[in-house]
Design a protein around this motif. Structure first.
Motif, PDB file in Angstrom:
ATOM      1  N   GLU A  38      15.960  39.314  34.577  1.00 44.65           N
ATOM      2  CA  GLU A  38      17.078  39.390  35.597  1.00 44.65           C
ATOM      3  C   GLU A  38      17.524  40.832  35.770  1.00 44.65           C
ATOM      4  OE1 GLU A  38      18.404  36.664  36.942  1.00 44.65           O
ATOM      5  OE2 GLU A  38      18.351  35.324  35.537  1.00 44.65           O
ATOM      6  N   ILE A  39      16.675  41.848  35.212  1.00 40.59           N
ATOM      7  CA  ILE A  39      16.629  43.045  35.501  1.00 40.59           C
ATOM      8  C   ILE A  39      15.737  43.725  36.623  1.00 40.59           C
ATOM      9  CG2 ILE A  39      16.678  45.405  34.525  1.00 40.59           C
ATOM     10  CD1 ILE A  39      18.841  43.724  33.432  1.00 40.59           C
ATOM     11  N   ALA A  40      16.436  44.505  37.514  1.00 43.60           N
ATOM     12  CA  ALA A  40      15.449  44.888  38.533  1.00 43.60           C
ATOM     13  C   ALA A  40      15.626  46.602  38.405  1.00 43.60           C
ATOM     14  CB  ALA A  40      15.812  44.474  40.164  1.00 43.60           C
ATOM     15  N   VAL A  41      14.509  47.041  38.891  1.00 44.54           N
ATOM     16  CA  VAL A  41      14.530  48.612  38.824  1.00 44.54           C
ATOM     17  C   VAL A  41      14.433  49.359  40.252  1.00 44.54           C
ATOM     18  CG1 VAL A  41      13.383  50.693  37.867  1.00 44.54           C
ATOM     19  CG2 VAL A  41      13.096  48.586  36.908  1.00 44.54           C
ATOM     20  N   GLY A  42      15.507  50.082  40.508  1.00 42.41           N
ATOM     21  CA  GLY A  42      15.314  51.011  41.890  1.00 42.41           C
ATOM     22  C   GLY A  42      14.844  52.399  41.429  1.00 42.41           C
ATOM     23  N   TYR A  43      13.726  52.652  42.252  1.00 36.54           N
ATOM     24  CA  TYR A  43      12.943  53.840  41.800  1.00 36.54           C
ATOM     25  C   TYR A  43      12.715  54.772  43.414  1.00 36.54           C
ATOM     26  CZ  TYR A  43       9.063  51.140  43.446  1.00 36.54           C
ATOM     27  OH  TYR A  43       7.786  50.555  44.199  1.00 36.54           O
ATOM     28  N   GLU A  44      12.488  55.878  43.242  1.00 41.08           N
ATOM     29  CA  GLU A  44      11.974  56.863  44.515  1.00 41.08           C
ATOM     30  C   GLU A  44      10.701  56.588  44.648  1.00 41.08           C
ATOM     31  OE1 GLU A  44      13.061  58.917  47.650  1.00 41.08           O
ATOM     32  OE2 GLU A  44      14.594  58.257  46.177  1.00 41.08           O
ATOM     33  N   VAL A  79      16.170  55.559  39.951  1.00 42.11           N
ATOM     34  CA  VAL A  79      17.410  55.633  40.484  1.00 42.11           C
ATOM     35  C   VAL A  79      18.420  54.952  39.881  1.00 42.11           C
ATOM     36  CG1 VAL A  79      18.611  55.809  42.550  1.00 42.11           C
ATOM     37  CG2 VAL A  79      16.404  56.590  42.652  1.00 42.11           C
ATOM     38  N   TYR A  80      18.105  53.443  39.739  1.00 38.05           N
ATOM     39  CA  TYR A  80      19.200  52.404  39.382  1.00 38.05           C
ATOM     40  C   TYR A  80      18.581  51.356  38.670  1.00 38.05           C
ATOM     41  CZ  TYR A  80      18.132  49.891  43.447  1.00 38.05           C
ATOM     42  OH  TYR A  80      17.520  48.868  44.374  1.00 38.05           O
ATOM     43  N   PHE A  81      19.186  50.605  37.801  1.00 34.49           N
ATOM     44  CA  PHE A  81      18.948  49.413  37.347  1.00 34.49           C
ATOM     45  C   PHE A  81      19.875  48.279  37.729  1.00 34.49           C
ATOM     46  CE2 PHE A  81      17.310  52.381  34.034  1.00 34.49           C
ATOM     47  CZ  PHE A  81      15.754  52.014  33.979  1.00 34.49           C
ATOM     48  N   LYS A  82      19.424  47.105  37.966  1.00 32.51           N
ATOM     49  CA  LYS A  82      20.214  46.059  38.508  1.00 32.51           C
ATOM     50  C   LYS A  82      20.322  44.726  37.368  1.00 32.51           C
ATOM     51  CE  LYS A  82      20.526  46.113  43.496  1.00 32.51           C
ATOM     52  NZ  LYS A  82      20.302  45.219  44.789  1.00 32.51           N
ATOM     53  N   TYR A  83      21.357  44.183  37.376  1.00 34.24           N
ATOM     54  CA  TYR A  83      21.287  42.806  36.682  1.00 34.24           C
ATOM     55  C   TYR A  83      21.702  41.940  37.840  1.00 34.24           C
ATOM     56  CZ  TYR A  83      23.080  38.691  34.152  1.00 34.24           C
ATOM     57  OH  TYR A  83      22.920  37.367  33.795  1.00 34.24           O
ATOM     58  N   ARG A  84      20.593  40.970  37.998  1.00 35.51           N
ATOM     59  CA  ARG A  84      20.677  40.253  39.176  1.00 35.51           C
ATOM     60  C   ARG A  84      21.176  40.988  40.534  1.00 35.51           C
ATOM     61  NH1 ARG A  84      23.684  34.520  37.027  1.00 35.51           N
ATOM     62  NH2 ARG A  84      22.318  34.326  35.332  1.00 35.51           N
ATOM     63  N   ASP A  85      22.158  40.817  41.101  1.00 35.22           N
ATOM     64  CA  ASP A  85      22.296  41.721  42.444  1.00 35.22           C
ATOM     65  C   ASP A  85      23.351  42.471  42.132  1.00 35.22           C
ATOM     66  OD1 ASP A  85      24.252  40.003  42.115  1.00 35.22           O
ATOM     67  OD2 ASP A  85      24.331  39.234  44.085  1.00 35.22           O
ATOM     68  N   HIS A 109      29.112  42.495  28.654  1.00 32.73           N
ATOM     69  CA  HIS A 109      30.487  41.943  29.264  1.00 32.73           C
ATOM     70  C   HIS A 109      29.928  41.673  30.766  1.00 32.73           C
ATOM     71  CE1 HIS A 109      34.271  42.353  31.567  1.00 32.73           C
ATOM     72  NE2 HIS A 109      34.795  42.284  30.621  1.00 32.73           N
ATOM     73  N   VAL A 110      29.004  42.543  31.361  1.00 36.99           N
ATOM     74  CA  VAL A 110      28.628  41.948  32.669  1.00 36.99           C
ATOM     75  C   VAL A 110      27.909  40.677  32.818  1.00 36.99           C
ATOM     76  CG1 VAL A 110      27.041  42.564  34.655  1.00 36.99           C
ATOM     77  CG2 VAL A 110      28.214  44.335  33.600  1.00 36.99           C
ATOM     78  N   VAL A 111      27.009  40.394  31.799  1.00 35.15           N
ATOM     79  CA  VAL A 111      26.365  39.014  31.790  1.00 35.15           C
ATOM     80  C   VAL A 111      27.289  37.976  31.489  1.00 35.15           C
ATOM     81  CG1 VAL A 111      24.517  37.816  30.331  1.00 35.15           C
ATOM     82  CG2 VAL A 111      24.162  40.125  30.819  1.00 35.15           C
ATOM     83  N   GLU A 112      28.358  38.311  30.657  1.00 30.92           N
ATOM     84  CA  GLU A 112      29.304  37.167  30.068  1.00 30.92           C
ATOM     85  C   GLU A 112      30.187  36.865  31.425  1.00 30.92           C
ATOM     86  OE1 GLU A 112      32.955  36.481  27.269  1.00 30.92           O
ATOM     87  OE2 GLU A 112      31.792  38.504  26.922  1.00 30.92           O
ATOM     88  N   HIS A 113      30.500  37.733  32.150  1.00 32.70           N
ATOM     89  CA  HIS A 113      31.394  37.613  33.351  1.00 32.70           C
ATOM     90  C   HIS A 113      30.880  37.457  34.793  1.00 32.70           C
ATOM     91  CE1 HIS A 113      34.868  38.045  30.556  1.00 32.70           C
ATOM     92  NE2 HIS A 113      34.117  38.906  29.971  1.00 32.70           N
TER      93      HIS A 113
END
Length: 521
Positions: A38-44, A79-85, A109-113
């Protein structure tokens, strides 16, 4: 007495240390409670700006263990990591909702909620991949939205590189448009769009595609080519490359006849526009992005006038594909049936062909030649011949094989060293490009499309023109001849394995370097 500076406590306080991208990577790799799928990577991306891929798309091991078919990203370009969106780590804003190191939440906490606090409440219907809006054109009324389209794929390496450079220029003007860009391996010209629901309709469409091969060879022969020139934008939302007027006329005739074949079988031509305007989509604003960006600013592509030459594309085949974001094994859209190849075979040229050697003539500036071929096919010999044609000191050859060559002479291959060999070849390629070497020849097997695409992208990034030169292999008899001729004596089983995963590279020069057949005894 010198005045003493009085600093507030708030100024004196140090910022909390933020966890690094390396910390996040290790957490995702080793913590079973963090769903890596469920993790995505934003990169330059050095060419396209900030891009995003799934975490699983990357090899997170040491670069030295990376094969030429795997992708890695230097951690300083993350640059960033995402959980889902939801962005959960962002170095631009010092956000850390993975560890909470700078006062944020934690990933647990993010996953739970997520479902109650983060999940989007409304799913906006995406714009179909081939349903692009056009200026003041009349759209055929059809209550059914299209879900399939027929297209000519854009595969010419030089044209693809030119179109990517246009995308780069637009991104420089407005980096927010990176999400609107069409990937280069999905460039195409849409010919018609369809609504196919039942299995019977899909089977009928496959049969029409088989019938269309005769039409393709007659109206768009393989020896012809579409001229792409100029950039336009439909309703300030769909940035596209235009085709020359003469090509528009020919393609419009082909589309009319192709549409007639589908209509004769009772299939629905949904979402079509009149008049037909052949084009290659480069960027497309979704409704959501339109609300954020407003429009694609015409100043971003003002340097590309209607007469700007971008390249040529031969009509190599017809594709019947499903609309949507999913990709097939080769990175193009998901096909409903195999590619309908243009019936005229591509001619082979001799290794001494003058036009082939003219690619690297002494006046050539900044060209990358990507060699393809099985071991023993004569690929390396041809590479050195091309280097000599470029003129003294103007061409350099880089090859993974060089890693196994010993200073004292000889060749010592080790399968364990393959990843390091390809990494060394890739590093040498970038070094030569950074020094603006006039001609760079990459001499590797390059059996699959990703292996070729890696160097195509690298060449485009440095502003080089690209040519792909492939040594011909027509079957197992040729493989056996190559195996006997090759100086490295690659096992026959390995050679056949390479042949099995070989993917044609459209637009390549096909060079016949096969040994002559043995005379009868």
């Amino acid at each position: 007495m010198a005045k003493q500076r009085v600093r507030s406590c708030a100024t004196c306080e140090k910022k909390a240390s933020m966890k690094t991208a390396d910390d996040v990577i290790k957490r995702v790799l080793w913590d079973d409670d963090v769903p890596s799928s469920e993790i995505a990577v934003g990169y330059e991306d050095r060419f396209l700006g900030v891009m995003q891929k799934p975490f699983s798309a990357f090899n997170w091991c040491d670069f030295g263990s990376l094969s030429d078919r795997e992708t890695a990203i230097p951690q300083h370009r993350i640059v960033y990591f995402k959980y889902r969106d939801v962005i959960v780590w962002d170095k631009r804003t010092r956000l850390d909702n993975i560890f909470g190191s700078v006062g944020g939440e934690t990933i647990d906490h993010v996953v739970e909620h997520y479902d109650t606090r983060y999940a989007p409440q409304v799913q906006e219907e995406p714009i179909p991949a081939a349903d692009e809006e056009r200026g003041n054109e009349e759209q055929i009324c059809n209550d059914d939205r299209p879900n399939y389209f027929v297209a000519l794929r854009i595969t010419d390496a030089n044209l693809v590189a030119a179109l990517r450079q246009v995308q780069c220029r637009v991104l420089e003007a407005d980096p927010r448009l990176h999400a609107a860009l069409l990937p280069s391996n999905k460039f195409h010209i849409t010919l018609t769009t369809l609504r196919l629901d039942s299995d019977e309709e899909k089977q009928a469409a496959r049969e029409v595609m088989a019938e269309a091969q005769t039409l393709l060879a007659r109206v768009l022969p393989a020896s012809s080519a579409a001229r792409v020139q100029g950039i336009g934008c439909f309703r300030d939302r769909v940035l596209h490359a235009q085709l020359a007027p003469a090509c528009q006329t020919v393609l419009a005739s082909a589309v009319a006849q192709l549409s007639g074949l589908f209509a004769a079988r009772g299939l629905k031509l949904a979402g079509m526009h009149r008049p037909f305007t052949a084009h290659i989509t480069l960027a497309k604003l979704s409704r959501q992005l339109s609300r954020e960006v407003g429009a694609i600013d015409a100043r971003a592509y003002a340097g590309f006038g209607p007469e700007t030459e971008l390249g040529w594309q031969a009509p190599e085949g017809l594709e019947l594909c499903e609309m949507g974001a999913q990709s097939g094994p080769d990175g193009f859209y998901v096909r409903l049936c195999p590619t309908v190849r243009n019936s005229a075979p591509e001619p082979f040229v001799a290794a001494s062909n003058a036009k082939l050697h003219a690619l690297v003539a002494p006046h050539t500036a900044k060209r990358v030649v990507i060699m393809r071929g099985l071991p023993g096919s004569g690929k390396s010999s041809l590479a050195w011949q091309l280097a000599q044609s470029a003129g003294e000191g103007r061409a350099e050859v880089c090859s993974a094989d060089a890693f196994f060559e010993r200073e004292e002479g000889g060749y010592q291959f080790s399968a364990d060293g393959l990843a390091a060999a390809h990494a060394a070849c890739w590093a040498r390629f970038h070094g030569l490009a950074a020094r603006h070497t006039p001609v760079i020849i990459v001499d590797n097997t390059h059996a699959s499309q990703p292996e070729v695409q890696r160097y195509v992208d690298g060449a485009a990034e440095h502003g080089y023109s690209i040519s792909v030169v492939e040594t011909v292999c027509t079957g197992t008899a040729d493989v056996a001849a190559f195996q006997q001729r090759g100086r490295h004596r690659v096992p026959m089983a390995s050679m056949l394995g390479m042949l099995a995963r070989w993917v044609p590279c459209h637009g390549a020069w096909l060079v016949d370097t096969r040994p002559p057949p043995l005379a009868p005894s």
